[in-house]
Motif scaffolding. Sequence first.
Motif, PDB file in Angstrom:
ATOM      1  N   LEU A  90      55.139  -3.838  -3.590  1.00 15.15           N
ATOM      2  CA  LEU A  90      54.469  -3.000  -4.571  1.00 15.15           C
ATOM      3  C   LEU A  90      52.989  -2.907  -4.265  1.00 15.15           C
ATOM      4  N   ASP A  91      52.533  -1.693  -4.002  1.00 13.38           N
ATOM      5  CA  ASP A  91      51.111  -1.489  -3.767  1.00 13.38           C
ATOM      6  C   ASP A  91      50.478  -1.240  -5.137  1.00 13.38           C
ATOM      7  N   VAL A  92      50.272  -2.302  -5.873  1.00 14.11           N
ATOM      8  CA  VAL A  92      49.916  -2.153  -7.279  1.00 14.11           C
ATOM      9  C   VAL A  92      48.506  -1.605  -7.488  1.00 14.11           C
ATOM     10  N   ASP A  93      47.699  -1.612  -6.455  1.00 13.36           N
ATOM     11  CA  ASP A  93      46.302  -1.250  -6.670  1.00 13.36           C
ATOM     12  C   ASP A  93      46.028   0.246  -6.620  1.00 13.36           C
ATOM     13  N   ARG A  94      46.929   0.944  -6.004  1.00 11.60           N
ATOM     14  CA  ARG A  94      46.686   2.358  -5.725  1.00 11.60           C
ATOM     15  C   ARG A  94      46.229   3.120  -6.972  1.00 11.60           C
ATOM     16  N   PHE A  95      46.746   2.729  -8.127  1.00 12.98           N
ATOM     17  CA  PHE A  95      46.512   3.531  -9.322  1.00 12.98           C
ATOM     18  C   PHE A  95      45.609   2.865 -10.344  1.00 12.98           C
ATOM     19  N   GLU A  96      45.067   1.734 -10.000  1.00 14.77           N
ATOM     20  CA  GLU A  96      44.197   1.074 -10.965  1.00 14.77           C
ATOM     21  C   GLU A  96      42.867   1.800 -11.051  1.00 14.77           C
ATOM     22  N   VAL A  97      42.336   1.878 -12.241  1.00 17.52           N
ATOM     23  CA  VAL A  97      41.034   2.501 -12.434  1.00 17.52           C
ATOM     24  C   VAL A  97      40.073   1.453 -12.972  1.00 17.52           C
ATOM     25  N   ASP A  98      38.991   1.234 -12.260  1.00 17.29           N
ATOM     26  CA  ASP A  98      37.918   0.419 -12.791  1.00 17.29           C
ATOM     27  C   ASP A  98      36.815   1.343 -13.236  1.00 17.29           C
ATOM     28  N   TYR A  99      36.116   0.941 -14.270  1.00 13.39           N
ATOM     29  CA  TYR A  99      34.992   1.737 -14.733  1.00 13.39           C
ATOM     30  C   TYR A  99      33.721   1.058 -14.232  1.00 13.39           C
ATOM     31  N   LEU A 100      33.047   1.742 -13.311  1.00 13.76           N
ATOM     32  CA  LEU A 100      31.896   1.178 -12.606  1.00 13.76           C
ATOM     33  C   LEU A 100      30.628   1.917 -12.995  1.00 13.76           C
ATOM     34  N   ALA A 101      29.494   1.254 -12.905  1.00 11.59           N
ATOM     35  CA  ALA A 101      28.219   1.924 -13.160  1.00 11.59           C
ATOM     36  C   ALA A 101      27.178   1.406 -12.174  1.00 11.59           C
ATOM     37  N   ASN A 102      26.175   2.231 -11.926  1.00  9.96           N
ATOM     38  CA  ASN A 102      25.076   1.835 -11.041  1.00  9.96           C
ATOM     39  C   ASN A 102      23.976   1.189 -11.880  1.00  9.96           C
ATOM     40  N   ILE A 103      23.543   0.024 -11.500  1.00 10.26           N
ATOM     41  CA  ILE A 103      22.465  -0.655 -12.212  1.00 10.26           C
ATOM     42  C   ILE A 103      21.408  -1.103 -11.190  1.00 10.26           C
ATOM     43  N   THR A 104      20.229  -1.499 -11.675  1.00  7.84           N
ATOM     44  CA  THR A 104      19.287  -2.127 -10.760  1.00  7.84           C
ATOM     45  C   THR A 104      18.969  -3.529 -11.262  1.00  7.84           C
ATOM     46  N   VAL A 105      18.816  -4.440 -10.311  1.00  6.13           N
ATOM     47  CA  VAL A 105      18.409  -5.821 -10.607  1.00  6.13           C
ATOM     48  C   VAL A 105      17.202  -6.101  -9.723  1.00  6.13           C
ATOM     49  N   GLY A 106      16.069  -6.427 -10.341  1.00  6.92           N
ATOM     50  CA  GLY A 106      14.848  -6.637  -9.571  1.00  6.92           C
ATOM     51  C   GLY A 106      14.509  -5.433  -8.705  1.00  6.92           C
ATOM     52  N   GLY A 107      14.840  -4.239  -9.187  1.00 10.48           N
ATOM     53  CA  GLY A 107      14.533  -3.012  -8.455  1.00 10.48           C
ATOM     54  C   GLY A 107      15.543  -2.667  -7.366  1.00 10.48           C
ATOM     55  N   GLN A 108      16.553  -3.516  -7.147  1.00 13.14           N
ATOM     56  CA  GLN A 108      17.571  -3.236  -6.113  1.00 13.14           C
ATOM     57  C   GLN A 108      18.808  -2.608  -6.758  1.00 13.14           C
ATOM     58  N   ASP A 109      19.442  -1.654  -6.064  1.00 13.93           N
ATOM     59  CA  ASP A 109      20.559  -0.882  -6.625  1.00 13.93           C
ATOM     60  C   ASP A 109      21.913  -1.535  -6.348  1.00 13.93           C
ATOM     61  N   PHE A 110      22.747  -1.584  -7.384  1.00 12.57           N
ATOM     62  CA  PHE A 110      24.106  -2.106  -7.219  1.00 12.57           C
ATOM     63  C   PHE A 110      25.077  -1.298  -8.058  1.00 12.57           C
ATOM     64  N   THR A 111      26.290  -1.125  -7.535  1.00 12.78           N
ATOM     65  CA  THR A 111      27.378  -0.576  -8.334  1.00 12.78           C
ATOM     66  C   THR A 111      28.180  -1.767  -8.857  1.00 12.78           C
ATOM     67  N   VAL A 112      28.366  -1.833 -10.188  1.00 15.76           N
ATOM     68  CA  VAL A 112      29.023  -2.997 -10.785  1.00 15.76           C
ATOM     69  C   VAL A 112      30.163  -2.569 -11.700  1.00 15.76           C
ATOM     70  N   ILE A 113      31.080  -3.501 -11.947  1.00 17.23           N
ATOM     71  CA  ILE A 113      32.155  -3.301 -12.913  1.00 17.23           C
ATOM     72  C   ILE A 113      31.559  -3.474 -14.305  1.00 17.23           C
ATOM     73  N   VAL A 114      31.879  -2.560 -15.217  1.00 18.41           N
ATOM     74  CA  VAL A 114      31.446  -2.706 -16.607  1.00 18.41           C
ATOM     75  C   VAL A 114      32.605  -3.315 -17.383  1.00 18.41           C
ATOM     76  N   ASP A 115      32.371  -4.422 -18.052  1.00 19.31           N
ATOM     77  CA  ASP A 115      33.463  -5.211 -18.616  1.00 19.31           C
ATOM     78  C   ASP A 115      33.147  -5.646 -20.043  1.00 19.31           C
ATOM     79  N   THR A 116      33.880  -5.062 -21.012  1.00 18.77           N
ATOM     80  CA  THR A 116      33.694  -5.501 -22.400  1.00 18.77           C
ATOM     81  C   THR A 116      34.483  -6.778 -22.680  1.00 18.77           C
ATOM     82  N   GLY A 117      35.227  -7.268 -21.687  1.00 19.89           N
ATOM     83  CA  GLY A 117      36.061  -8.449 -21.886  1.00 19.89           C
ATOM     84  C   GLY A 117      35.502  -9.700 -21.235  1.00 19.89           C
ATOM     85  N   SER A 118      34.304  -9.631 -20.621  1.00 24.76           N
ATOM     86  CA  SER A 118      33.651 -10.848 -20.152  1.00 24.76           C
ATOM     87  C   SER A 118      32.158 -10.685 -20.376  1.00 24.76           C
TER      88      SER A 118
END
Length: 471
Positions: A90-118
């Motif tokens: 089972l290729d279980v990942d093919r259809f998973e959707v993560d909700y990601l956003a671009n943030i900056t930390v100390g002026g550096q850019d990162f794409t991160v997972i947005v998580d209301t559960g952690s």
Amino acid sequence: MFIYLDAMSWLSTISVLFLLGAANARFTFVQTPAPAPRAHQQVTPFPRAEFSIPFNSKAPRRKSKTAAFAAVRRLLSPTGDDNGTNVVALDVDRFEVDYLANITVGGQDFTVIVDTGSVDTWVIQQGFNCKDPNGTLVPQSTCAFGTAGYDTNASKTFQPFPDVNANMIFGNGAVLNGPVGFDTVAVGGLEVANQEIAVPNVATFNGHGIVSGLLGLAFPSLIIAVFNVSDGQKLPYDPFFFSAVKQEKLKDPIFSVSIDRVTVDQLANDNVTQNIGYLSFGGLPPVPILNTSVTLPIQGYSIVNSTAIPSNGPDAQFLFYTVDIQSYTFPGSTTVLTASNNTVLDTGTTFNILPEDVAAVFAAGFDPPATLITSPLNGRPIYVVDCNATAPEFLVTLGNTTFSIDPRDQVVPSAQFDNGTTVCTSGTQPITSLGDAFNMQFILGDVFLHNVVSTFNPISKEVTLTQRAKY
Ligand SMILES: *[C@@H]1O[C@H](CO)[C@@H](O)[C@H](O)[C@H]1NC(C)=O
Ligand SMILES: *[C@@H]1O[C@H](CO)[C@@H](O)[C@H](O)[C@H]1NC(C)=O
Ligand SMILES: *[C@@H]1O[C@H](CO)[C@@H](O)[C@H](O)[C@H]1NC(C)=O
Ligand SMILES: *[C@@H]1O[C@H](CO)[C@@H](O)[C@H](O)[C@H]1NC(C)=O
Ligand SMILES: *[C@@H]1O[C@H](CO)[C@@H](O)[C@H](O)[C@H]1NC(C)=O
Ligand SMILES: *[C@@H]1O[C@H](CO)[C@@H](O)[C@H](O)[C@H]1NC(C)=O
Ligand SMILES: *[C@@H]1O[C@H](CO)[C@@H](O)[C@H](O)[C@H]1NC(C)=O
Ligand SMILES: *[C@@H]1O[C@H](CO)[C@@H](O)[C@H](O)[C@H]1NC(C)=O
Ligand SMILES: *[C@@H]1O[C@H](CO)[C@@H](O)[C@H](O)[C@H]1NC(C)=O
Ligand SMILES: *[C@@H]1O[C@H](CO)[C@@H](O)[C@H](O)[C@H]1NC(C)=O
Ligand SMILES: *[C@@H]1O[C@H](CO)[C@@H](O)[C@H](O)[C@H]1NC(C)=O
């Protein structure tokens, strides 16, 4: 959202608590009703948000990595019954959707997972050690983060927190360890100074070249990972949103989430799907809404001898966005009890996880009807449905207010066999699909949340739901 590996085993961020069972209490949940809704509105009371950032989604992942991570998931399985013998099929990942956003930390850019559960916000540190699930050092590229990592030396605003570490293990098998520090974190124009964050320098991670960290939006009581190296004590702190409120960055202490449904074609064809909803601070996201809205109190828990008893007393700890449901309405629903106490609104879970008989009657209403099978992954019951089936209408009533779920959300592409055949599952699954650890914790996941704007006020401990216009 932190469940890439678990479309079929349902582990979400909620499982972090259970997976850490050795070191932390494994909770049993008891059912009691929450207080009555404080307010009931027709028109949502909030302004347009001061700060909004669009969500992106993740890319499909490589099958070999799925198989490798099945190993660590087995080790971490709370029940030990996930022996993974069928994982590779089972290729279980093919259809998973993560909700990601671009943030900056100390002026550096990162794409991160947005998580209301952690709750712990982290970005991988430049120069980190990547380890495989067995703990063997492997090349950094194996972890496949989206960047080379956060260079703490290059940030003028970074301050280390000496002798303090974070040790995070997620339901999907990811493990992140390393130091903690403080820096300026900016999300969609909302800038928070001296935010405490984890900057792990050891990672077991199954990335896809996009994500470099996580932005946690749950309650501080969920902080379980940050500790004093000298004496092992846990060290609570203000997570990002709470810091923003304390630093008076927002007129209203609220954040909203709108998460769009994503089509199979979008997932199959794009590595990163842009603009699939918004994370907004201080008000509502820029999406069309209807005049159907309700504000509900969030249910707290009193934790006594590893049992989480719903409580709104002075000792209440707030863990998840938990509410009571008055009723679910769909063809045949009058034949079963459809009210449920203690139902968690969770962007980190794809499905609605409801009482067994509710899922069964709903399953019978698909055309053609959904069928109950035993998941090849974990031996638990799961409703599978023809990917071309039509779903019955499903209404959710909370605080005398009724919200509708678009039938398209109820047919969920969930896995693919090696021969290319797609397997779809019902958007509404029985509580038994989660296993015993989730005793009496019902969930309204993305299937429901695609249809509403959820506005969280963790300060007043309320959540407001507003029906979105059809899209
Ligand atoms: C909610 O909790 C109360 C008190 O424990 C119980 O009497 C009631 O049956 C529960 N409701 C449902 C739908 O389980
Ligand atoms: C987020 O950052 C990635 C990588 O820099 C970029 O490709 C993408 O367009 C950005 N998305 C948004 C919505 O700004
Ligand atoms: C940051 O500086 C420290 C101390 O000089 C050094 O050990 C570390 O390797 C540097 N990190 C990076 C990413 O250059
Ligand atoms: C981990 O160790 C086991 C037992 O030695 C081995 O079978 C497995 O292939 C290893 N997994 C990885 C990802 O190296
Ligand atoms: C960590 O523990 C040591 C020993 O108890 C103590 O001296 C130190 O102040 C603690 N650090 C923090 C940040 O709490
Ligand atoms: C997705 O990423 C892979 C690997 O980086 C690349 O080969 C492919 O062209 C990308 N596909 C799209 C549609 O961007
Ligand atoms: C919602 O109600 C307000 C105030 O009654 C009204 O101005 C607005 O047109 C309504 N919007 C919709 C979408 O019905
Ligand atoms: C794997 O788990 C399933 C379901 O619990 C069980 O029927 C099967 O015997 C197990 N297989 C192995 C090899 O342990
Ligand atoms: C669903 O419908 C499409 C188009 O009508 C068809 O190509 C496909 O084979 C159908 N799939 C299934 C599982 O019946
Ligand atoms: C729901 O409706 C009932 C009957 O009209 C009423 O007694 C109750 O107060 C209402 N509850 C809320 C939260 O509006
Ligand atoms: C694909 O494999 C699955 C699982 O073995 C099987 O049930 C299905 O019939 C196969 N489909 C085709 C088109 O061969």
